[in-house]
Design a protein around this motif. Sequence first.
Motif, PDB file in Angstrom:
ATOM      1  N   ARG A 148       3.812   1.728  -1.125  1.00 42.82           N
ATOM      2  CA  ARG A 148       4.483   1.835  -2.386  1.00 42.82           C
ATOM      3  C   ARG A 148       3.474   2.328  -3.174  1.00 42.82           C
ATOM      4  NH1 ARG A 148       8.197   2.569  -4.314  1.00 42.82           N
ATOM      5  NH2 ARG A 148       8.805   0.929  -5.879  1.00 42.82           N
ATOM      6  N   ALA A 149       2.196   1.987  -3.189  1.00 47.53           N
ATOM      7  CA  ALA A 149       1.156   2.372  -4.168  1.00 47.53           C
ATOM      8  C   ALA A 149       0.837   3.682  -3.949  1.00 47.53           C
ATOM      9  CB  ALA A 149       0.021   1.257  -4.064  1.00 47.53           C
ATOM     10  N   VAL A 150       0.799   4.032  -2.972  1.00 48.74           N
ATOM     11  CA  VAL A 150       0.505   5.589  -2.652  1.00 48.74           C
ATOM     12  C   VAL A 150       1.460   6.487  -2.690  1.00 48.74           C
ATOM     13  CG1 VAL A 150      -1.664   4.949  -1.301  1.00 48.74           C
ATOM     14  CG2 VAL A 150       0.729   5.459  -0.131  1.00 48.74           C
ATOM     15  N   LEU A 155       0.877  -1.234   0.127  1.00 51.62           N
ATOM     16  CA  LEU A 155       0.008  -0.065   0.228  1.00 51.62           C
ATOM     17  C   LEU A 155       0.633   1.384   0.117  1.00 51.62           C
ATOM     18  CD1 LEU A 155      -2.862   1.303   0.419  1.00 51.62           C
ATOM     19  CD2 LEU A 155      -1.925   1.596   2.666  1.00 51.62           C
TER      20      LEU A 155
END
Lengths: 382, 248
Positions: free
Chosen positions: A290-292, A288
């Motif tokens: 890394r995704a944001v 998460l």
Amino acid sequence: MDGSETSVDYIAFMLRGVWAKKTRSIGLAFAVAFAVLIVVTLQVTSSSLEQSAAAVMSVGKANITVVQKGVADILSSTIDEGELGSIRRTPGVTSAVGVLVGTQKVNADNPVFIEIGINPTDLAAFGVTVVAGHPYTASATNQVMLGWRAAANLGLHVGDRFHALGTWNTVVGIYSTGNAFGDAGAMFPLPAVQGYNRLPGVVTLVFVKVANSSSSRAINAVVRRITYAMPQLTTITTASQFGRADVTLVYLKAAVTASSVLAIAIGAVIVGNTMLLSLFERTREFGLLRAVGWTRRRLIGLLLGESLVLALVGAALGVALSFAAISLLGQVPSLRGVLHVTFSANAFARGLATAVGMTILGSLYPSIRAARLVPLKALSYE
Amino acid sequence: MSEITNDRASSPVFTGPSSLGETAPAVELRHVSKSYERTTRALDQIDLRIGVGEFVAVTGPSGCGKSTMLHLIAALDVPTSGSVLIDGRDLTSWRDLSRYRREHVGLVFQLHNLLASQTLLANVEVVMFGTEASVHERRARARDLLAQVDLAGRERRRPTQLSGGERQRVAIARALANHPTLLLADEPTGSLDSVSAGHVLNLFNAVHATGVTIILVTHDLTIAAAAERVIHMRDGAVVADVPTTAPN
């Protein structure tokens, strides 16, 4: 975005991450503490023993202490009268006092009592001040001078009798050297100690004073002359040079270093293993982040920061435990008189370095692995 | 429900690059294909343009490729062939895709993906760490967004203390924290009851009103009807692309 964030809310974010896994964090802190306990305890014990040895050397307040080279411990050193005479005749030497040092167990509180054989004519050069009574004579038998600390510890006064060297001796004087180790021992005529130890004409150490004692060049010149003329002997001018004479101390320090490295290595493996388990548990969380938009560097920074928190907690705990352990060691009867415990800043610096080193070492690989997670795969990790 | 604000120009936390041209579409897919393990083709030669400020719903059956397309636009995955352009700029030209995701994209997932160990405030703040916003600005922005999704006064709560709908509202607040130009939502109402889904949909409408481009993946046609435009996919291809009559 980099990994250098140190704001209050970021640190709080990090601490909540640590606290979220209480059992694991506490376990990890204890693993670190155990390694710190080992390192600090060994370091303090070793440096205390070294300081005890240093205390023996510094009783004579000499510029140079001459010892037989490569002996197991300094009290096993033997220097004969011929060598002592050569040292006295060395240019630049103003005085050279030969002493024979032995130990005996006086009672349970004094398991290692220092006995120094020294000629009464050398007492002044050796830095001895008689504070009560008078010195023994050179050929006296059954006479002893007690250091003021020893006299106080044993409750003896001038005129009392003291059992040493296999016989009863009369306390003829109380002396002070200004050195705690020397003042906790006793002095006898040199022939009496040589006779008892069956070492006629032999001394353990030679304390040398140099004409121009404030000049390191003058001291070094005398050192060169002595060691050139008598290569079987070695000279000590600073505490760090004790290893030249005391091989046991060198071995002990090597063992301490090896044990410390081993403790750090084992600790790092435990930290690494725990962090890897944590990585599997927190895969979705890292995905998460890394995704944001968190960078790899920031994620590594977070995980290393969490490790650092645990390292500091572990270091504090380890130091507290080592205080307790060393205090207990000081109570062991066989170590009384030998182990003069001193908690040096160096020992605690090593403890802190151990804690930080092992946690960073152990958490580096899991942190990098976490940072290399593919966000999409990590988010769907079950 | 409070009014959502997303004023990039006046915001102290806006750090993104300027728009590359008023005429460039917000999102453009050119001949995009995506295959997994050489055999499974999730997307097949997709061509698509989504204008700035559009609210687009992507629908279709499971496995049709709608989530895959969303992941490509979010730079969470890369196409096997073709190009994804954001504001006219090819995503492959971005040196730092983390920065693209942080500064341009707001992501909302079906399962919220909130950090259970953190407070609601920290869950919103987390995307702002490392931006130019100060601690005070971050905190104020997070509080403001939580208030806008009707969670004022509950900033110190943990996600486990909230209902599914409330968690999704926190996720939307988090997605808006860095003033994104693009809000990407993957089945955001998929795990919610109809009332909660309605609240979430209202939030999307409010966000859309601020000019943010929204791409919402859903299999629920009722939800899709709230968008301005519905793209229907099947077997990795766009099979229908129609405007709705939604009052936007």
